[in-house]
Design a protein around this motif. Sequence first.
Motif, mmCIF file in Angstrom:
data_model
loop_
_atom_site.group_PDB
_atom_site.id
_atom_site.type_symbol
_atom_site.label_atom_id
_atom_site.label_comp_id
_atom_site.label_asym_id
_atom_site.label_seq_id
_atom_site.Cartn_x
_atom_site.Cartn_y
_atom_site.Cartn_z
ATOM 1 N N GLN A 67 0.815 -1.214 0.000
ATOM 2 C CA GLN A 67 0.000 0.000 0.000
ATOM 3 C C GLN A 67 0.851 1.268 0.000
ATOM 4 N N LEU A 122 -0.736 6.995 5.019
ATOM 5 C CA LEU A 122 -1.849 6.202 4.490
ATOM 6 C C LEU A 122 -3.155 6.459 5.225
ATOM 7 N N TYR A 123 -3.039 6.616 6.535
ATOM 8 C CA TYR A 123 -4.273 6.740 7.342
ATOM 9 C C TYR A 123 -4.368 8.086 8.042
ATOM 10 N N THR A 124 -3.465 9.001 7.714
ATOM 11 C CA THR A 124 -3.473 10.304 8.386
ATOM 12 C C THR A 124 -3.472 11.405 7.338
ATOM 13 N N PRO A 125 -4.643 11.951 7.047
ATOM 14 C CA PRO A 125 -4.752 12.913 5.952
ATOM 15 C C PRO A 125 -3.812 14.107 6.102
ATOM 16 N N ASP A 176 3.512 -0.310 6.041
ATOM 17 C CA ASP A 176 2.679 -1.029 5.093
ATOM 18 C C ASP A 176 3.285 -2.352 4.762
ATOM 19 N N THR A 189 -0.864 14.160 7.384
ATOM 20 C CA THR A 189 0.495 13.737 7.005
ATOM 21 C C THR A 189 0.582 13.594 5.489
ATOM 22 N N GLU A 226 1.902 2.409 11.282
ATOM 23 C CA GLU A 226 1.842 1.014 10.847
ATOM 24 C C GLU A 226 2.537 0.941 9.501
#
Length: 253
Positions: free
Chosen positions: A65, A171-174, A223, A176, A221
């Motif tokens: 990812q 990936l999960y933190t807009p 990827d 960033t 995390e």
Amino acid sequence: MSTATERREQLKTLYEQTRNCRLCALSETRTTVVFGAGNADAELMFVGEAPGKNEDEQGVPFVGQAGKLLEKLLAEIEMDRKDVFIANVIKCRPPGNRDPYPHEIDTCQQYLWRQIGLIEPTMICTLGNFSTKLLRGDPTGISKLHGQVEQRVIGPRAVRLYPLYHPAAALYTPSTLEMLRADFQRIPELLALGAPEQPREPELVAEPEPDRAPERDRAPERDRAPEPDRAPESERVPAQPPADSGGSQLGLF
Ligand code: URA
């Protein structure tokens, strides 16, 4: 000064030395040594942290990812993987995607330094804390440094070092992702500056000892969870698609 073809041959030799490495215990748990992939004559090199599950299986860096995001960000600046060389600090997957241990970084870093020495990029983007701390030889974290280009002598040559957030952290933190994207957008203008002024005498700079500060800023995390003497464009050897998936990575650069 090596030609593009010579660089690729030298990288292949280094790959052959690396692929059976048994210098640390990661060799017992890995599937594949993930050497690196891309253009052996690249101006721009990315250095991530360590292979994850997908990379370990496929022998190619950044194919999960985070890799997809890296490719998307490259596409946004009209570049792709074959324009750059992508490597990691650690060439083998740490089990369960844990952080690399200091002794693993100490043992493995020689391969990265040799890759940089052979490719001679004019610019290196470190992705995340591990590569930033290693290549700067300083424990300052990525949240303080991202987007700040600096000139560093690495091996005998000066490069522009440009620390970026690790794509996995974005990936999960807009917020960033927004910072990573903004930093990425500056890559073309930084590359257009060409190679930084080189030290007058080739001076061998010792590989910096990384300081092992706590990894506060690391990805939540992973990827895995115009340089005058450079070969002209026409001589550059483009990266090739992954060759056989049965072990050899020679087609990757
Ligand atoms: N994260 C990394 O740091 N490197 C990879 O190759 C994949 C994910």
